[in-house]
Scaffold this active site. Structure first.
Site, PDB file in Angstrom:
ATOM      1  N   GLY A  29      -0.809  20.642  -4.754  1.00  0.00           N
ATOM      2  CA  GLY A  29      -0.150  19.479  -4.108  1.00  0.00           C
ATOM      3  C   GLY A  29      -0.797  18.270  -4.188  1.00  0.00           C
ATOM      4  CB  CYS A  30       0.619  14.752  -3.761  1.00  0.00           C
ATOM      5  SG  CYS A  30       1.560  15.189  -2.306  1.00  0.00           S
ATOM      6  CE1 TYR A  31      -1.151  12.537   1.842  1.00  0.00           C
ATOM      7  CE2 TYR A  31       0.253  14.451   2.444  1.00  0.00           C
ATOM      8  CZ  TYR A  31      -0.218  13.102   2.451  1.00  0.00           C
ATOM      9  OH  TYR A  31       0.878  12.196   3.098  1.00  0.00           O
TER      10      TYR A  31
END
Length: 341
Positions: free
Chosen positions: A144-146
């Site tokens: 995921g990006c986070y």
């Protein structure tokens, strides 16, 4: 190389198309969309006009070398065994293979995992941290990006036992494109413009992914305080992290740890002291930028990391993983500096 994209009209899917079209090893490109199959790609994204991207197909996947799945959770896993049996390498941009435990997945995503037997075969695709495990693999879970921004910042420090594990606060901000292309009140222009809000407080689905990989690095189970925020901009991500350092650890110890980890990396950059990451440093690129300082009053370290949520946080990293899986130069098709201003 024959490459396909499921979910080719979403924001991450479109970014994949942009990058794959300029990749020297990509020949045939199969693009699928369950919502607009049969339409010309240029009619969905007019900025592609004149470039003959092709007609969007249904999701009856032909023979391919690599398939990118940019789909909502649950939709990729149900079909992955069939893809792997046909010798198609699968890179999942969704959440289906990021978590090692089907039970944790079901707790956070509220659905039964469609292919829990494949979890043991999936590799977590963050190249700067797990490069050798990714090479040649057939099932890669794109982070995921986070988690990408957070793990790049914290994993090297936790591996070296430079941080205490009972105090980790992750304060994260993302552009609106991270919510996807679907229409919803929370991302409506009038709701987002000139507004700034926290969301997913205490229950964001990237939390177990972050905790899993940080626990792996620290070799002890740990929990974090993770709070994401929506920023009124299209793309970009900035994560501010607060952590307690181990007794006797100085700022230079932390910085040297980062330098040892990233000094030969093309996409992860430790900025010189006093230069703090900004989202525009990474916009449109696959780069990540890192900075830290130790607050002498509190003894805590403050860390800032920034990436482009659609590039290093999604499509750019996915192609970085493809290059590793297929034996191509890791940066092929994704090199380049940010768009500025």
């Amino acid at each position: 190389m024959k490459v396909g994209v499921l979910g080719a009209t979403g924001y991450a899917g479109q970014e994949l198309v942009r990058l794959l079209k300029r990749h020297e090893e990509v020949g045939d490109l199969y693009l699928a969309s369950s919502s607009v199959a049969g339409e010309d790609y240029e009619s969905v994204y007019p900025h592609w006009s004149g470039q003959r991207v092709g007609i969007l197909q249904d999701e009856n996947v032909p023979d391919l070398d690599v398939l990118f799945c940019a789909l909502p959770h649950g939709l990729t896993a149900a079909r992955t065994s069939a893809f792997l049996a046909r010798n198609i390498k699968v890179i999942d941009l969704g959440a289906d293979f990021r978590l090692n435990s089907a039970q944790v997945y079901e707790e956070w995503y509220k659905v039964k995992h469609p292919a829990s037997e494949l979890l043991k075969d999936a590799v977590y695709g963050l190249p700067e941290l797990y490069r050798e495990q990714i090479r040649g693999q057939s099932l890669i879970a794109n982070p995921g990006c986070y988690p990408t921004a957070t793990l790049l910042a914290l994993v090297p420090l936790l591996r070296r036992n430079l941080l205490q594990t009972n105090y980790l606060i992750i304060d994260a901000k993302s552009g609106v494109s991270g919510a996807g292309r679907g229409v919803g009140l929370g991302t409506h222009y009038a709701e987002v413009n000139e507004n700034f809000k926290a969301y997913g407080i205490g229950n964001h689905r990237h939390t177990p992914e972050i905790e899993q990989e940080l626990s792996r690095a620290a070799k002890v189970p740990l929990t974090v305080n993770f709070t994401p925020h929506l920023v009124p901009m299209t793309r970009g991500m900035l994560v501010t992290i607060y952590a307690a350092v181990q007794p006797g650890i100085q700022e230079e110890d932390l910085r040297e740890c980062w330098k040892e980890q990233y000094e030969r990396e093309e996409f992860a950059h430790v900025l010189p002291p006093g230069t703090w990451p900004q989202t525009k440093f990474a916009s449109g690129s696959n780069n990540a930028f890192l900075q830290l300082t130790v607050d002498q009053r509190t003894g805590n370290v403050i860390i800032v990391a920034t990436i482009d949520n659609l590039m290093k946080g999604a499509a750019g990293q996915a192609i970085q993983n493809m290059n590793l899986a297929m034996g191509y130069p890791e940066s092929q098709g994704i090199s380049g500096t940010a768009l500025w201003p």
